[in-house]
Scaffold this motif. Structure first.
Motif, PDB file in Angstrom:
ATOM      1  N   ALA A  14      -0.286  -6.112   6.739  1.00 44.71           N
ATOM      2  CA  ALA A  14       0.168  -4.733   6.511  1.00 44.71           C
ATOM      3  C   ALA A  14       1.196  -4.686   5.383  1.00 44.71           C
ATOM      4  O   ALA A  14       1.172  -3.777   4.546  1.00 44.71           O
ATOM      5  N   ALA A  15       2.098  -5.664   5.343  1.00 39.36           N
ATOM      6  CA  ALA A  15       3.114  -5.702   4.283  1.00 39.36           C
ATOM      7  C   ALA A  15       2.466  -5.965   2.929  1.00 39.36           C
ATOM      8  O   ALA A  15       2.852  -5.374   1.923  1.00 39.36           O
ATOM      9  N   LYS A  16       1.469  -6.851   2.894  1.00 37.58           N
ATOM     10  CA  LYS A  16       0.755  -7.120   1.641  1.00 37.58           C
ATOM     11  C   LYS A  16       0.022  -5.873   1.158  1.00 37.58           C
ATOM     12  O   LYS A  16       0.035  -5.557  -0.027  1.00 37.58           O
ATOM     13  N   ALA A  17      -0.621  -5.171   2.081  1.00 40.08           N
ATOM     14  CA  ALA A  17      -1.343  -3.948   1.715  1.00 40.08           C
ATOM     15  C   ALA A  17      -0.374  -2.880   1.195  1.00 40.08           C
ATOM     16  O   ALA A  17      -0.661  -2.185   0.227  1.00 40.08           O
ATOM     17  N   SER A  18       0.785  -2.772   1.834  1.00 41.34           N
ATOM     18  CA  SER A  18       1.785  -1.803   1.404  1.00 41.34           C
ATOM     19  C   SER A  18       2.312  -2.144   0.017  1.00 41.34           C
ATOM     20  O   SER A  18       2.467  -1.258  -0.833  1.00 41.34           O
ATOM     21  N   LEU A  19       2.568  -3.412  -0.213  1.00 45.53           N
ATOM     22  CA  LEU A  19       3.064  -3.847  -1.508  1.00 45.53           C
ATOM     23  C   LEU A  19       2.017  -3.627  -2.598  1.00 45.53           C
ATOM     24  O   LEU A  19       2.338  -3.168  -3.700  1.00 45.53           O
ATOM     25  N   THR A  20       0.774  -3.899  -2.290  1.00 47.75           N
ATOM     26  CA  THR A  20      -0.314  -3.665  -3.243  1.00 47.75           C
ATOM     27  C   THR A  20      -0.438  -2.182  -3.565  1.00 47.75           C
ATOM     28  O   THR A  20      -0.612  -1.797  -4.728  1.00 47.75           O
ATOM     29  N   LYS A  21      -0.341  -1.333  -2.541  1.00 51.14           N
ATOM     30  CA  LYS A  21      -0.427   0.113  -2.765  1.00 51.14           C
ATOM     31  C   LYS A  21       0.730   0.596  -3.628  1.00 51.14           C
ATOM     32  O   LYS A  21       0.544   1.412  -4.537  1.00 51.14           O
ATOM     33  N   THR A  22       1.932   0.084  -3.367  1.00 57.94           N
ATOM     34  CA  THR A  22       3.097   0.471  -4.168  1.00 57.94           C
ATOM     35  C   THR A  22       2.916   0.057  -5.621  1.00 57.94           C
ATOM     36  O   THR A  22       3.207   0.833  -6.535  1.00 57.94           O
TER      37      THR A  22
END
Length: 143
Positions: free
Chosen positions: A20-28
């Protein structure tokens, strides 16, 4: 000798990020790239011709929306400081673009004539004459 734990010349190891943190960072990061492209695009399109003012307005509006979304994400999720700094800087540029767009809309005909004059000017003297002509047609409160 350094007696502090974790500071003996080695880098501290961060725990691996969750999915989830990786996905959030990628989206940002994706939003940040879109933000940079829209702000820089608005800046460069503005310099092309006054006829593209509508495109500059659209790109600036997109930049402002993306910038606000990024600002909220960066503060709320405590993500990269570089993204936060870049977003704040880009929002300042977007705010300046808003001022330029509004000024150009108010003085649209005068700016169009000035750009046409510059397009025909081949010498420094002709360019200066265009500037003088532009200053003469501006309302007195703008000068």
């Amino acid at each position: 000798m350094n007696s502090e734990p974790g500071r003996s010349g080695q880098q501290q190891v961060r725990p691996p990020l969750s999915q989830a943190a990786k996905a959030s960072l990628t989206k940002t990061h994706t939003l940040f790239r879109m933000f940079v492209v829209s702000v820089l695009g608005a800046f460069f399109v503005y310099q092309l011709d006054v006829g593209y003012l509508w495109l500059t307005t659209v790109l600036t509006a997109a930049g402002l929306v993306l910038g606000i979304v990024l600002l909220v994400r960066a503060v709320r999720l405590k993500e990269s400081k570089l993204v936060l700094f870049g977003t704040i800087s880009g929002l300042v540029v977007a705010a300046v673009m808003v001022l330029l767009i509004v000024t150009t809309m108010v003085l649209f005909d005068q700016v169009r004539e000035y750009q046409a004059c510059l397009g025909r000017a081949l010498t420094d003297r002709a360019t200066h004459a265009c500037m003088v002509q532009f200053q003469d047609v501006l309302p007195t409160k703008v000068r």
